[in-house]
Enzyme design. Structure first.
Site, PDB file in Angstrom:
ATOM      1  N   MET A  28       6.163  -3.652   3.914  1.00 51.11           N
ATOM      2  CA  MET A  28       6.020  -5.074   3.601  1.00 51.11           C
ATOM      3  C   MET A  28       7.407  -5.702   3.434  1.00 51.11           C
ATOM      4  SD  MET A  28       2.515  -5.540   1.520  1.00 51.11           S
ATOM      5  CE  MET A  28       3.110  -5.191  -0.109  1.00 51.11           C
ATOM      6  N   GLY A  34      14.305   3.887  -0.130  1.00 50.28           N
ATOM      7  CA  GLY A  34      13.035   4.613   0.030  1.00 50.28           C
ATOM      8  C   GLY A  34      12.486   4.403   1.444  1.00 50.28           C
ATOM      9  N   HIS A  35      12.445   3.141   1.898  1.00 53.29           N
ATOM     10  CA  HIS A  35      11.965   2.857   3.261  1.00 53.29           C
ATOM     11  C   HIS A  35      12.896   3.496   4.296  1.00 53.29           C
ATOM     12  CE1 HIS A  35      10.470  -0.874   1.073  1.00 53.29           C
ATOM     13  NE2 HIS A  35       9.361  -0.429   1.620  1.00 53.29           N
ATOM     14  N   GLY A 145       5.412   6.807   1.489  1.00 49.50           N
ATOM     15  CA  GLY A 145       6.064   7.364   0.300  1.00 49.50           C
ATOM     16  C   GLY A 145       5.037   7.823  -0.721  1.00 49.50           C
ATOM     17  N   LYS A 147       5.352   7.461  -3.824  1.00 44.88           N
ATOM     18  CA  LYS A 147       5.318   6.590  -5.004  1.00 44.88           C
ATOM     19  C   LYS A 147       3.939   5.939  -5.142  1.00 44.88           C
ATOM     20  CE  LYS A 147       7.195   2.341  -5.685  1.00 44.88           C
ATOM     21  NZ  LYS A 147       6.102   1.648  -6.379  1.00 44.88           N
ATOM     22  N   VAL A 174      11.927   8.155  -3.583  1.00 43.38           N
ATOM     23  CA  VAL A 174      13.382   8.058  -3.736  1.00 43.38           C
ATOM     24  C   VAL A 174      13.658   7.315  -5.044  1.00 43.38           C
ATOM     25  CG1 VAL A 174      15.528   7.189  -2.723  1.00 43.38           C
ATOM     26  CG2 VAL A 174      13.714   8.080  -1.241  1.00 43.38           C
ATOM     27  N   LEU A 182      12.474   3.708  -6.566  1.00 44.61           N
ATOM     28  CA  LEU A 182      12.861   2.497  -5.839  1.00 44.61           C
ATOM     29  C   LEU A 182      11.600   1.749  -5.410  1.00 44.61           C
ATOM     30  CD1 LEU A 182      15.859   3.571  -3.574  1.00 44.61           C
ATOM     31  CD2 LEU A 182      15.839   2.865  -5.967  1.00 44.61           C
ATOM     32  N   ARG A 185       9.675  -4.433  -5.712  1.00 43.49           N
ATOM     33  CA  ARG A 185       9.453  -5.284  -6.886  1.00 43.49           C
ATOM     34  C   ARG A 185      10.582  -5.164  -7.921  1.00 43.49           C
ATOM     35  NH1 ARG A 185       4.064  -4.215  -5.533  1.00 43.49           N
ATOM     36  NH2 ARG A 185       2.784  -6.098  -5.428  1.00 43.49           N
TER      37      ARG A 185
HETATM   38  O1  PAF Z   1       2.992   0.482   0.834  1.00 47.71           O
HETATM   39  C1  PAF Z   1       3.092  -0.618   1.430  1.00 47.71           C
HETATM   40  O2  PAF Z   1       4.190  -1.151   1.608  1.00 47.71           O
HETATM   41  C2  PAF Z   1       1.847  -1.313   1.946  1.00 47.71           C
HETATM   42  O3  PAF Z   1       0.772  -1.047   1.124  1.00 47.71           O
HETATM   43  C3  PAF Z   1       1.511  -0.952   3.405  1.00 47.71           C
HETATM   44  C4  PAF Z   1       1.174   0.517   3.549  1.00 47.71           C
HETATM   45  C5  PAF Z   1       2.690  -1.308   4.313  1.00 47.71           C
HETATM   46  C6  PAF Z   1       0.291  -1.765   3.866  1.00 47.71           C
HETATM   47  O4  PAF Z   1       0.518  -3.128   3.789  1.00 47.71           O
END
Ligand code: PAF
Length: 251
Positions: A28, A34-35, A145, A147, A174, A182, A185
């Site tokens: 999102m 982490g991403h 993740g 988390k 992470v 991480l 938010r």
């Molecule tokens: O974990 C997230 O960022 C969201 O829930 C996801 C998996 C991208 C779905 O919108």
């Protein structure tokens, strides 16, 4: 990095990728390390890496949380370029919900407690968008993740139940130096709240009982949604002011 904003264009492009392994990281946005660690793992394990950024309105149970969700698309784009992501999908709600959200994925067991109890409709929105994205990308592997542990279990369950030929890869949470997980938010925390937030992982990792952890959180002026043990983990969701934090650690 190729940026795709049109679903038809993506579907044509996807056909051309036939025969190559695809690793997919749905996000999102407001990306953090982490991403990026998910993207790096996807890069290592696949021929092609696809990332989506879509702030999915149907998984927010409060309109204000959706509106205030941090968005930083330019910064995200630069981070993804650096991580050698091949394709970035930026679709809109109009594109992704041609049905106006009349078709939904509902899970009736695992989704009913913890996050499901405190964020009504969250998991239905999350599963619905994840299924749409998995169908569009049709990856060999999709990366999530730990988390969001309950989310991860639900996605695994959905993929099994609907016979999707996709390997769901779970990646360790992470953490910052002070152990706070991480999260996008975290950027909404004030400096003081950010310092206090580190108490959550510290307590979860301690040998205190669930009741003692709850009490210490309340004493420190966290609002506690739940602290509990399940799946060999200690899981918690708390509020610091208007910001909700979740975390879990292996017991
Ligand atoms: O974990 C997230 O960022 C969201 O829930 C996801 C998996 C991208 C779905 O919108």
């Amino acid at each position: 990095m190729n940026i795709v904003t049109d679903i038809g264009v993506w579907q044509a492009l996807r056909l051309q990728l036939h025969g190559q392994s695809i690793g997919f990281v749905p996000t999102m946005g407001n990306l953090h390390q982490g991403h990026i660690s998910l993207c790096e793992r996807a890069r290592f394990e696949n021929d092609v890496v696809v990332v989506s950024i879509f702030v999915n309105p149907t998984q927010f149970n409060q309109a204000s949380d959706f509106e205030k969700y941090p968005r930083s698309i330019e910064q995200d784009r630069m981070l993804l370029e650096k991580s050698q992501v091949d394709h970035l999908l930026l679709f809109t709600a109009e594109h992704l919900y041609p049905d106006d959200y009349h078709i939904q994925v509902i899970e009736t067991s695992l989704s009913q407690f913890f996050e499901g109890e405190f964020r009504l409709g969250h998991f239905t929105g999350m599963l619905t968008i994840v299924l749409k994205l998995l169908n569009l990308v049709s990856p060999q592997r999709a990366y999530f993740g730990e988390k969001d542990y309950q989310q991860l279990l639900l996605i695994k369950e959905m993929v099994t139940a609907l016979f999707l030929p996709i390997n769901i890869v779970a990646c360790e949470t992470v953490r910052a130096e002070d152990q706070l997980a991480l999260s996008s938010r975290n950027s909404r925390l004030t400096k003081q709240q950010r310092q206090k937030a580190a108490l959550l992982p510290k307590l979860l990792q301690s040998s205190l009982s669930i009741e003692e952890i709850k009490q210490q959180l309340i004493d420190a002026e966290f609002k506690v949604d739940y602290v509990d043990e399940k799946w060999g983990r200690r899981l918690a969701a708390v509020w610091l002011g208007e910001v909700r934090l979740i975390d879990n650690v292996k017991i």
